[in-house]
Enzyme design. Sequence first.
Site, short mmCIF file in Angstrom:
data_model
loop_
_atom_site.label_atom_id
_atom_site.label_comp_id
_atom_site.label_asym_id
_atom_site.label_seq_id
_atom_site.Cartn_x
_atom_site.Cartn_y
_atom_site.Cartn_z
N HIS A 139 10.69 -24.01 148.81
CA HIS A 139 10.95 -23.36 150.10
C HIS A 139 10.73 -24.37 151.22
O HIS A 139 9.83 -25.20 151.17
CB HIS A 139 10.08 -22.12 150.31
CG HIS A 139 8.62 -22.35 150.08
ND1 HIS A 139 8.06 -22.40 148.82
CD2 HIS A 139 7.60 -22.57 150.95
CE1 HIS A 139 6.77 -22.63 148.92
NE2 HIS A 139 6.45 -22.74 150.20
N HIS B 171 9.81 -24.65 155.14
CA HIS B 171 9.24 -23.95 156.29
C HIS B 171 10.01 -24.37 157.54
O HIS B 171 10.18 -25.57 157.79
CB HIS B 171 7.77 -24.35 156.50
CG HIS B 171 6.84 -23.94 155.41
ND1 HIS B 171 6.02 -22.83 155.50
CD2 HIS B 171 6.58 -24.48 154.20
CE1 HIS B 171 5.31 -22.72 154.40
NE2 HIS B 171 5.62 -23.71 153.59
P1 DGP Z 1 3.28 -23.37 150.50
O1 DGP Z 1 3.59 -23.14 149.05
O2 DGP Z 1 2.10 -24.29 150.72
O3 DGP Z 1 4.46 -23.83 151.30
O4 DGP Z 1 2.77 -21.99 151.12
C1 DGP Z 1 3.37 -20.76 150.83
C2 DGP Z 1 3.68 -20.01 152.11
O5 DGP Z 1 4.19 -18.75 151.75
C3 DGP Z 1 2.51 -19.77 153.05
O6 DGP Z 1 2.89 -20.19 154.36
C4 DGP Z 1 2.28 -18.27 153.05
C5 DGP Z 1 3.61 -17.73 152.56
N1 DGP Z 1 3.50 -16.54 151.71
C6 DGP Z 1 2.62 -16.33 150.72
N2 DGP Z 1 2.87 -15.14 150.12
C7 DGP Z 1 3.94 -14.60 150.77
C8 DGP Z 1 4.67 -13.39 150.60
O7 DGP Z 1 4.38 -12.54 149.74
N3 DGP Z 1 5.71 -13.17 151.43
C9 DGP Z 1 6.06 -14.08 152.41
N4 DGP Z 1 7.10 -13.78 153.17
N5 DGP Z 1 5.39 -15.24 152.60
C10 DGP Z 1 4.34 -15.49 151.78
#
Ligand code: DGP
Length: 142
Positions: free
Chosen positions: A103, A105
């Site tokens: 993903h 950001h």
């Molecule tokens: P990273 O893998 O370090 O890029 O972090 C994961 C990101 O995903 C973090 O910014 C929080 C977000 N996140 C975690 N769980 C969920 C979820 O269930 N739904 C959404 N929309 N975002 C989430």
Amino acid sequence: MPSYDQNNIFAKILRGELPCYKVYEDDKALAFLDIMPRAPGHMLVLPKAPARNILDVGAADLAHVMMVAQKVSKAAVKAFGADGITIQQFNEGAGGQVVFHLHIHVIPRKAGVPMKPPAAEKEKPDVLAEQAKKLAAAIAAG
Ligand code: DGP
């Protein structure tokens, strides 16, 4: 590198098993709001194809995801009056990755306003719903 886990939380969102605040979707990518935003309008852009991160994603899927990241960035500038956009992307635990489906950001920024720390607090559902509506409309308008 470990193999792709079909049960990671973003795979469940992609399969429609868990909800998200969607802002954009096409045949190869999905973009939705981060529920723990580092700034208002913080979006995540994912390829639909299973890929753990930049180390295993196909080149065409990566290129498409970046194209979508550009599209939603431009919309965020319009919808939120952002002064800038921060793009982040983490790979493996050592690289700061927590959820193991690739993903990007996309974080709208205002001049002089620092980002919150990663995953600091959950945003209120009604705030996320309103922001998603605004962003989706700006993206659809091109
Ligand atoms: P990273 O893998 O370090 O890029 O972090 C994961 C990101 O995903 C973090 O910014 C929080 C977000 N996140 C975690 N769980 C969920 C979820 O269930 N739904 C959404 N929309 N975002 C989430």
